[in-house]
Design an enzyme around this catalytic site. Structure first.
Site: not given
Length: 361
Positions: A19, A176, A203, A206
């Protein structure tokens, strides 16, 4: 004398990175050079050392949204073929200098067309740069094509990833701000990738919580989770004993890789400190945890430094660092036999040699 790995020793270890964002790892000197060549005059400073510090301070805000704002400048200087080739080549060189032997570096082609480049031209320029930067054989770089979750081009980028998958592109990603932009908005892209037997990561977990992880896995079918830090919210402490909820148990049972980025997670507010980062408990519970850099410029970090911080916080030894590294190599998006060859032919022997040297010092 401590037997814990030192930063210099960790730099010599054969490491694996899954990543890492291309537009988050530029050299400050390169940003200044390309800005001058292309007439971009919005940089906060043209002194490379001061610019490097500005990126770090601006990203160290505790907000994912503010963190993402720093990319306005790096993306702005990545709008020509020459700049993309240079940035990709330098990325491969910098990772190899840090002892990374295999890396998957991601970028969003749609963000590099402002000066008229087509999506194909963007991808071809980056792939050429990676070939140049890795031609000395120290590192192999696979490319992930990223779609922006607040845009509507994910299917187009997914098709682009499939079109170039035999030329260096190994997978797909969406990135994003998570809040308000669930991965389920991009189901068409994920269903297409599944039909094409293509790999993808998302993603999730997070900047948003468990729902984003659940959607990424159960609705979209993600092979890996980008960050996945908030899976900790589904692990309760019952009289000192961890109790996994159904989602956390599923993630562990299915060996779904977590692409964790400790320093970045602190900067975006996803974790309070390295010592309190969920990676410590998740390692104890044997989740498929990997260690990553995310954005080396913004976080002022390298993969070796990320490992060194975990050594300081949790007392990890060589066996722990090898465990993280093998996890990452097992989770890479290249064919099984190629992963196995790197594990058995490079990673395990490299760590064994380092442990032997340390025991002999």
């Amino acid at each position: 004398m401590s037997d814990l790995p030192t930063l210099d020793e960790i730099r010599r270890a054969p490491k694996v990175l899954l990543h890492d964002h291309l537009d988050g790892g530029l050299r400050a000197e390169t940003i200044v050079d390309v800005a001058r060549e292309t007439g971009y005059d919005a940089l906060p400073t043209t002194d490379p050392a001061a610019l490097r510090e500005w990126f770090h301070e601006a990203a160290d805000s505790g907000s994912l949204e503010r963190y993402l704002e720093t990319f306005r400048h790096t993306v702005a200087v990545m709008q020509t073929r020459e700049a993309l080739v240079r940035v990709a080549a330098e990325c491969a060189e910098d990772l190899a200098d840090d002892g990374v032997v295999y890396a998957e570096v991601r970028f969003a082609p749609e963000q590099h067309t402002a000066n008229g480049l087509s999506l194909d031209q963007v991808v071809e320029a980056v792939l050429e740069g990676f070939r140049i930067g890795s031609r000395d054989g120290r590192i192999r770089v696979g490319t992930l094509l990223t779609a922006m979750r607040h845009q509507a081009r994910s299917r187009e980028i997914a098709e682009l990833a499939v079109r170039y998958r035999d030329l260096g592109v190994v997978g797909f990603d969406i990135a994003g701000a998570e809040a308000g932009y669930p991965p389920t908005r991009h189901l068409d892209a994920f269903e297409y990738l599944q039909r094409e037997n293509a790999h993808f990561t998302i993603h999730a977990g997070e900047g948003f919580g468990l729902p984003s992880i659940w959607q990424a896995i159960q609705w979209c079918g993600a092979d890996r989770l980008g960050h996945g830090v908030r899976i900790i919210d589904d692990i309760a402490d019952i009289d000192g004993t961890p109790k996994l909820g159904r989602l956390a148990a599923y993630v562990r049972d299915k060996r779904i890789p977590l692409e964790m980025c400790p320093t970045s997670n602190l900067q975006t507010g996803a974790a309070p400190s390295i010592a309190e980062h969920p990676i410590g408990l998740l390692r104890q519970l044997h989740f498929r945890v990997t260690v990553n850099t995310d954005n080396r410029l913004m976080s002022d970090t390298t993969l070796s430094q990320e490992f060194a911080k975990l050594v300081d916080a949790f007392g990890y030894g060589w066996d722990d660092l090898q465990w993280f590294t093998v996890n990452a190599m097992k989770s890479a998006f290249i064919p099984f036999d190629e992963r196995l060859a790197l594990i058995n032919g490079l990673i395990k022997p490299g760590f064994a040699q380092l442990k032997w040297r340390v025991n002999d010092r």
